[in-house]
Enzyme design. Structure first.
Site, short mmCIF file in Angstrom:
data_model
loop_
_atom_site.label_atom_id
_atom_site.label_comp_id
_atom_site.label_asym_id
_atom_site.label_seq_id
_atom_site.Cartn_x
_atom_site.Cartn_y
_atom_site.Cartn_z
N TYR A 1 102.82 76.86 112.70
CA TYR A 1 103.98 77.58 113.23
C TYR A 1 104.12 77.34 114.74
O TYR A 1 105.21 77.03 115.22
CB TYR A 1 103.84 79.07 112.93
CG TYR A 1 104.93 79.94 113.49
CD1 TYR A 1 106.14 80.08 112.82
CD2 TYR A 1 104.75 80.63 114.68
CE1 TYR A 1 107.14 80.89 113.33
CE2 TYR A 1 105.74 81.43 115.20
CZ TYR A 1 106.93 81.56 114.52
OH TYR A 1 107.93 82.36 115.03
N ALA B 1 112.48 78.35 113.02
CA ALA B 1 111.20 78.34 112.30
C ALA B 1 111.08 79.53 111.35
O ALA B 1 110.51 79.40 110.27
CB ALA B 1 110.04 78.35 113.29
N GLU B 2 111.60 80.66 111.76
CA GLU B 2 111.46 81.87 110.95
C GLU B 2 112.38 81.89 109.74
O GLU B 2 111.94 82.17 108.63
CB GLU B 2 111.72 83.12 111.80
CG GLU B 2 110.65 83.41 112.83
CD GLU B 2 109.35 83.90 112.22
OE1 GLU B 2 109.31 84.23 111.01
OE2 GLU B 2 108.35 83.98 112.94
N SER B 3 113.69 81.63 109.95
CA SER B 3 114.65 81.81 108.86
C SER B 3 115.67 80.68 108.75
O SER B 3 116.49 80.72 107.84
CB SER B 3 115.42 83.11 109.07
OG SER B 3 116.28 82.99 110.21
#
Length: 186
Positions: A141, A53-55
């Site tokens: 998120y 999800a982040e990168s």
């Protein structure tokens, strides 16, 4: 103001090869993610879901807000966690997992959604709202991370059960004959 900007082009895919460069990077980091998660007693599948999800496993990722690396550590958070180089995958994963462990401990049993929300919006926002903050970015998120985590957990083969050990029973009957039996207990 100094802004670090890195452009990374994805290599062309050879015919018949469906792996993207980022998929290869993700597989190469998988072992380290698992080891680090297990060291800090965090579900490796949750860590994987956060990184996706982040990168999406881009170790050079930089967000518009300044978060850096695989687990998108903000500079202040990186300093707090003694991460000297947020673009170093090993340091970034180690710091990100330690931060996630801190948040999981802070929000207690079954507090994964709150820990994930705090990872995105900060623990202060979670305490302020008494739950997942009503920020659109954070609610989306949390859904993305938790859904990805639960889907990966459902897809993982169940852990192998420990082989049942038989119980050994020894006795001497009325005629003086010694008997030895093994029985499996349910």
């Amino acid at each position: 103001r100094l802004v670090r900007s890195i452009a990374v082009s994805r290599p062309a895919q050879p015919a018949g090869n469906s792996d993207s460069a980022w998929a290869i990077v993700a597989r190469s980091l998988d072992s380290y993610v698992r080891q680090t998660a297990e060291r800090y007693q965090v579900d490796p599948l949750l860590v994987d879901s956060v990184i996706r999800a982040e990168s999406n496993y881009n170790p050079l990722a930089v967000s518009s807000k300044g978060a850096r690396g695989l687990m998108q550590l903000m500079p202040g958070t990186a300093r707090r966690l003694a991460v000297a180089d947020s673009f170093n995958p090993a340091q970034n994963i180690d710091g990100g997992v330690r931060y996630l462990k801190y948040l999981l401990d802070l929000f207690g049993k079954n507090g994964e959604p709150l820990a994930v929300a705090a990872y995105n919006a900060g623990e202060g926002a979670v305490f302020k709202y008494g739950g997942v903050p009503p920020y659109r970015e954070t609610t989306e998120y949390v859904k993305k991370v938790v859904h990805g985590w639960q889907a990966r957990r459902a897809a993982e083969p169940p852990p192998e059960a420990e082989p049942r050990q038989p119980r050994v029973i020894e006795f001497v009957d009325a005629r003086g004959v010694e008997h030895i039996q093994t029985r499996y207990e349910p």
